[in-house]
Scaffold this motif. Structure first.
Motif, PDB file in Angstrom:
ATOM      1  N   GLY A 143       0.836  -1.194   0.000  1.00  0.00           N
ATOM      2  CA  GLY A 143       0.000   0.000   0.000  1.00  0.00           C
ATOM      3  C   GLY A 143       0.872   1.245   0.000  1.00  0.00           C
ATOM      4  N   GLY A 144       0.588   2.142   0.907  1.00  0.00           N
ATOM      5  CA  GLY A 144       1.401   3.357   1.013  1.00  0.00           C
ATOM      6  C   GLY A 144       2.515   3.235   2.020  1.00  0.00           C
ATOM      7  N   CYS A 145       2.790   2.000   2.482  1.00  0.00           N
ATOM      8  CA  CYS A 145       3.806   1.775   3.518  1.00  0.00           C
ATOM      9  C   CYS A 145       5.089   1.174   2.950  1.00  0.00           C
ATOM     10  CB  CYS A 145       3.267   0.851   4.604  1.00  0.00           C
ATOM     11  SG  CYS A 145       1.849   1.495   5.511  1.00  0.00           S
ATOM     12  N   THR A 146       6.202   1.506   3.570  1.00  0.00           N
ATOM     13  CA  THR A 146       7.493   0.901   3.257  1.00  0.00           C
ATOM     14  C   THR A 146       8.147   0.501   4.570  1.00  0.00           C
ATOM     15  OG1 THR A 146       7.785   2.290   1.293  1.00  0.00           O
ATOM     16  CG2 THR A 146       9.751   1.231   2.185  1.00  0.00           C
ATOM     17  N   GLU A 153      12.293   0.058  10.451  1.00  0.00           N
ATOM     18  CA  GLU A 153      11.592   1.341  10.361  1.00  0.00           C
ATOM     19  C   GLU A 153      10.430   1.262   9.383  1.00  0.00           C
ATOM     20  OE1 GLU A 153      13.831   5.287  10.102  1.00  0.00           O
ATOM     21  OE2 GLU A 153      13.138   5.006   8.041  1.00  0.00           O
ATOM     22  N   LEU A 154       9.267   1.745   9.813  1.00  0.00           N
ATOM     23  CA  LEU A 154       8.071   1.773   8.970  1.00  0.00           C
ATOM     24  C   LEU A 154       7.749   3.211   8.586  1.00  0.00           C
ATOM     25  CD1 LEU A 154       5.544   0.290   7.775  1.00  0.00           C
ATOM     26  CD2 LEU A 154       4.410   0.775   9.960  1.00  0.00           C
ATOM     27  N   ARG A 155       7.508   3.412   7.287  1.00  0.00           N
ATOM     28  CA  ARG A 155       7.082   4.719   6.796  1.00  0.00           C
ATOM     29  C   ARG A 155       5.750   4.577   6.076  1.00  0.00           C
ATOM     30  NH1 ARG A 155      10.784   8.991   6.488  1.00  0.00           N
ATOM     31  NH2 ARG A 155      12.852   8.467   7.276  1.00  0.00           N
ATOM     32  N   LYS A 156       4.876   5.539   6.299  1.00  0.00           N
ATOM     33  CA  LYS A 156       3.579   5.552   5.633  1.00  0.00           C
ATOM     34  C   LYS A 156       3.385   6.924   5.021  1.00  0.00           C
ATOM     35  CE  LYS A 156      -1.297   4.387   6.336  1.00  0.00           C
ATOM     36  NZ  LYS A 156      -2.321   3.932   7.308  1.00  0.00           N
ATOM     37  N   GLY A 157       3.262   6.962   3.703  1.00  0.00           N
ATOM     38  CA  GLY A 157       3.167   8.248   3.021  1.00  0.00           C
ATOM     39  C   GLY A 157       4.415   9.083   3.215  1.00  0.00           C
ATOM     40  N   GLY A 158       5.550   8.425   3.399  1.00  0.00           N
ATOM     41  CA  GLY A 158       6.810   9.135   3.578  1.00  0.00           C
ATOM     42  C   GLY A 158       7.112   9.527   5.013  1.00  0.00           C
ATOM     43  N   LYS A 209      -2.142   0.773  12.495  1.00  0.00           N
ATOM     44  CA  LYS A 209      -1.125   1.678  11.976  1.00  0.00           C
ATOM     45  C   LYS A 209      -0.908   1.557  10.472  1.00  0.00           C
ATOM     46  CE  LYS A 209       1.331   1.917  16.390  1.00  0.00           C
ATOM     47  NZ  LYS A 209       2.626   1.776  17.111  1.00  0.00           N
ATOM     48  N   ILE A 210      -1.250   0.389   9.893  1.00  0.00           N
ATOM     49  CA  ILE A 210      -0.947   0.198   8.469  1.00  0.00           C
ATOM     50  C   ILE A 210      -2.177   0.020   7.577  1.00  0.00           C
ATOM     51  CG2 ILE A 210       1.280  -0.823   9.053  1.00  0.00           C
ATOM     52  CD1 ILE A 210       0.169  -3.542   8.382  1.00  0.00           C
ATOM     53  N   GLU A 211      -3.315  -0.331   8.153  1.00  0.00           N
ATOM     54  CA  GLU A 211      -4.508  -0.589   7.349  1.00  0.00           C
ATOM     55  C   GLU A 211      -5.420   0.639   7.290  1.00  0.00           C
ATOM     56  OE1 GLU A 211      -4.939  -3.278   5.675  1.00  0.00           O
ATOM     57  OE2 GLU A 211      -3.741  -4.845   6.652  1.00  0.00           O
ATOM     58  N   GLU A 212      -6.072   0.812   6.144  1.00  0.00           N
ATOM     59  CA  GLU A 212      -7.064   1.881   6.026  1.00  0.00           C
ATOM     60  C   GLU A 212      -8.264   1.562   6.920  1.00  0.00           C
ATOM     61  OE1 GLU A 212      -6.847   4.768   4.487  1.00  0.00           O
ATOM     62  OE2 GLU A 212      -4.777   4.260   3.953  1.00  0.00           O
TER      63      GLU A 212
END
Length: 233
Positions: A143-146, A153-158, A209-212
């Motif tokens: 999705g929008g996560c890396t 480290e988790l990033r969502k939308g940067g 934290k990661i799901e819509e």
């Protein structure tokens, strides 16, 4: 006028130094940092395990003669679950000791006292060999996560998403085998949570934290009768 602060690149290799000698830990941490490595330190195997539960290190430097669990024992345990390069340090330079360390799964061996420059060269050699061998994927996207396995480290939308050590350990375990169902029992062992119920709690928190919509998860899925799986792009 103050000297400019030395900044280590974010993608620099991360080394875990495990030694019960404060002086050696400080020396190696400073020396490796000066040579563009990120470093973490532990004084014994228990501390090392706690760090490894939430961070994916690029290489380990382990002292052999530690109180409690020895470097040999820690090496054998780590090697059963990971191919991370391991360099052993010891005050004993006997051939039998070197052979035992290699049999436990160590990649290299350095006798004390040693020159930091030699340790640096050996580490670089191990890391090159690890890169050539392919190693595990360092980053996964969903999705929008890396999620960076190396940094935990988790990033969502940067933007960085704050994770507890338990959440990071769980996400790391799932990200190492994307799309594959992993049992709750196996996850409990890999993340040092101890109980399967603890894994369920961490999954619930991660989904928020990661799901819509955490109630209908797309990425962190429940595999009925098995456990959980992380579905990546």
């Amino acid at each position: 006028m103050k000297a400019a602060k030395h900044v280590i690149p974010e993608d620099a290799a991360h080394i875990l130094i495990v030694d019960d000698d404060d002086r050696i830990r400080s020396l190696l941490k400073r020396y490796l940092s000066e040579h563009e490595f990120r470093t973490s330190v532990a004084s014994n195997a228990k501390e090392a395990r706690a760090l490894m539960a939430s961070v994916d290190f690029d290489a380990l430097v382990l002292d052999v003669m530690m109180p409690g669990e020895t470097g040999f024992e820690l090496t054998k345990s780590v090697r059963a679950a990971s191919n991370v390069p391991i360099l052993l340090l010891t005050a004993r330079g006997l051939a039998e000791d070197r052979i035992e360390g290699l049999e436990m799964g160590a990649d290299d061996y350095l006798s004390k006292p040693f020159e930091p420059r030699e340790l640096l060269l050996r580490l670089n050699s191990l890391l090159r060999r690890s890169a050539v061998a392919g190693g595990e994927k360092r980053e996964v996207k969903f999705g929008g996560c890396t999620f960076s396995l190396g940094r935990g480290e988790l990033r969502k939308g940067g933007e960085i998403v704050r994770l507890t050590s338990g959440e990071a350990a769980l996400l790391k375990a799932l990200a190492q085998k994307p799309g594959e169902a992993i049992s709750r029992e196996a996850l409990a062992k890999q993340t040092a949570q101890g109980m399967e119920r603890s894994v369920d709690v961490q999954v619930t928190r991660l989904r928020k934290k990661i799901e819509e919509d955490p109630r209908t998860p797309i990425y962190l899925q429940t595999v009925r009768g098995v456990g959980y799986a992380l579905m990546t792009d």
